[in-house]
Design a protein around this motif. Structure first.
Motif, PDB file in Angstrom:
ATOM      1  N   SER A   1       0.844  -1.187   0.000  1.00  0.00           N
ATOM      2  CA  SER A   1       0.000   0.000   0.000  1.00  0.00           C
ATOM      3  C   SER A   1       0.882   1.239   0.000  1.00  0.00           C
ATOM      4  N   SER A   2       0.237   2.395  -0.049  1.00  0.00           N
ATOM      5  CA  SER A   2       0.964   3.662  -0.041  1.00  0.00           C
ATOM      6  C   SER A   2       0.355   4.596   0.981  1.00  0.00           C
ATOM      7  N   SER A   3       1.199   5.459   1.569  1.00  0.00           N
ATOM      8  CA  SER A   3       0.720   6.465   2.505  1.00  0.00           C
ATOM      9  C   SER A   3       0.073   7.606   1.726  1.00  0.00           C
ATOM     10  N   SER A   4      -0.500   8.575   2.446  1.00  0.00           N
ATOM     11  CA  SER A   4      -1.161   9.692   1.777  1.00  0.00           C
ATOM     12  C   SER A   4      -0.171  10.563   1.023  1.00  0.00           C
ATOM     13  N   THR A   5       1.117  10.469   1.369  1.00  0.00           N
ATOM     14  CA  THR A   5       2.136  11.251   0.672  1.00  0.00           C
ATOM     15  C   THR A   5       2.755  10.476  -0.487  1.00  0.00           C
TER      16      THR A   5
ATOM     17  N   GLU B   1      -1.258   7.473   9.315  1.00  0.00           N
ATOM     18  CA  GLU B   1      -0.399   6.850   8.295  1.00  0.00           C
ATOM     19  C   GLU B   1       0.077   5.447   8.661  1.00  0.00           C
TER      20      GLU B   1
ATOM     21  N   GLU C   1       6.937  12.560   7.589  1.00  0.00           N
ATOM     22  CA  GLU C   1       5.584  12.416   7.062  1.00  0.00           C
ATOM     23  C   GLU C   1       4.554  12.886   8.081  1.00  0.00           C
TER      24      GLU C   1
ATOM     25  N   VAL D   1       1.660  15.692   7.510  1.00  0.00           N
ATOM     26  CA  VAL D   1       0.259  15.310   7.714  1.00  0.00           C
ATOM     27  C   VAL D   1      -0.324  16.073   8.897  1.00  0.00           C
TER      28      VAL D   1
END
Length: 270
Positions: free
Chosen positions: A18-22, A131, A189, A193
């Motif tokens: 998966s990927s973080s919001s960044t 995150e 991060e 965030v």
């Protein structure tokens, strides 16, 4: 050792699902239910071992800021109410855990000058939860242990001199080459965030920069960034300053909370 480090890094990349919001790739080997259970258990243990502040004004201030922040956190992160506890300790620290737990030490309230700076602290800590950084850190540790077990087995079968020193060197290579930078990425991060989150919650996002300027005054003897799990204060200030225009787009001055910091924060009980 270099080959094993490359193999471990490749394993981390291949495990990223998966990927973080960044946009950062993430390795998460644990379920949300497992993390919630661990977070709740850790929080209960801490409440038993650390004195809890009973000062009403201090608690009202922290609760006011925390409520303003958490109401802007998606229900997918935590569905129920957030539990916020003020710990009566001189530690300059705060934290947030999966399962909706937030802890603030009274020591950090002497560094935060107002509601905006405390909003930056709580926004940052909740950013770690948003995150899934706890999941990533536990997953990284699990992969590290797997790598060390494999390396120990390989060295045991190989004709290598000074095996003990070789293993110690591998351990340091994993710590400083893989695990520590991973943690620095989490902190950076969470800064970004958290700055966006505090702005959405009505707190002036530039206060995050002033906060770390305050922190820098307290940590003149901090270790070099390469040797630390956290970015240097200088790096954090630069990153937050660069991101400030983006955060300001979320900030609405008319939506500001009115959380009053007490003039005096009671000293922790001996």
């Amino acid at each position: 050792m270099k080959l094993l480090l490359i193999m471990l890094s490749a394993l981390i990349v291949l495990s990223a699902c998966s990927s973080s919001s960044t946009g950062r790739k993430q390795v998460m080997l644990f379920s949300d239910a497992e993390l919630d259970k661990m977070g709740a258990a850790s929080f209960e243990d801490m409440k038993k071992k650390t004195p809890i502040s009973t000062d009403k004004a201090t608690n009202d201030f922290v609760q006011c800021v925390a409520q303003a922040i958490t109401k802007n956190v998606a229900k997918s992160v935590h569905k129920g109410d957030w539990e916020v506890v003020v710990f009566d300790s001189a530690q300059v620290n705060a934290f947030a855990l999966p399962s909706g737990k937030i802890g603030v030490y009274t020591g950090i309230l002497n560094v935060t000058e107002n509601q905006d700076q405390l909003g930056a602290i709580i926004g940052h800590e909740v950013g770690h939860v948003i995150e899934h950084h706890s999941n990533e850190r536990l997953s990284a540790n699990k992969l590290q242990n797997m790598g060390m077990v494999a390396a120990t087995a390989a060295i045991g079968l190989a004709d290598v001199e000074n095996k003990g020193l070789w293993m110690a060197g591998l351990g340091l290579g994993l710590q400083y080459g893989v695990i520590m930078p991973y943690s620095r990425a989490h902190e950076s991060e969470a800064d970004i965030v958290g700055q966006d989150l505090m702005a959405r919650s009505g707190f002036e996002p530039s206060a995050s920069i002033k906060l770390w300027q305050n922190m820098a005054k307290l940590s003149q003897d901090a270790p070099a960034e390469f040797m630390s799990t956290h970015p240097s204060n200088k790096t954090r200030i630069e990153q937050l300053t660069e991101h400030l225009p983006s955060s300001m787009a979320f900030y609405k001055a008319g939506n500001r909370p009115n959380c009053q910091k007490p003039k005096v924060i009671p000293s922790p009980k001996a």
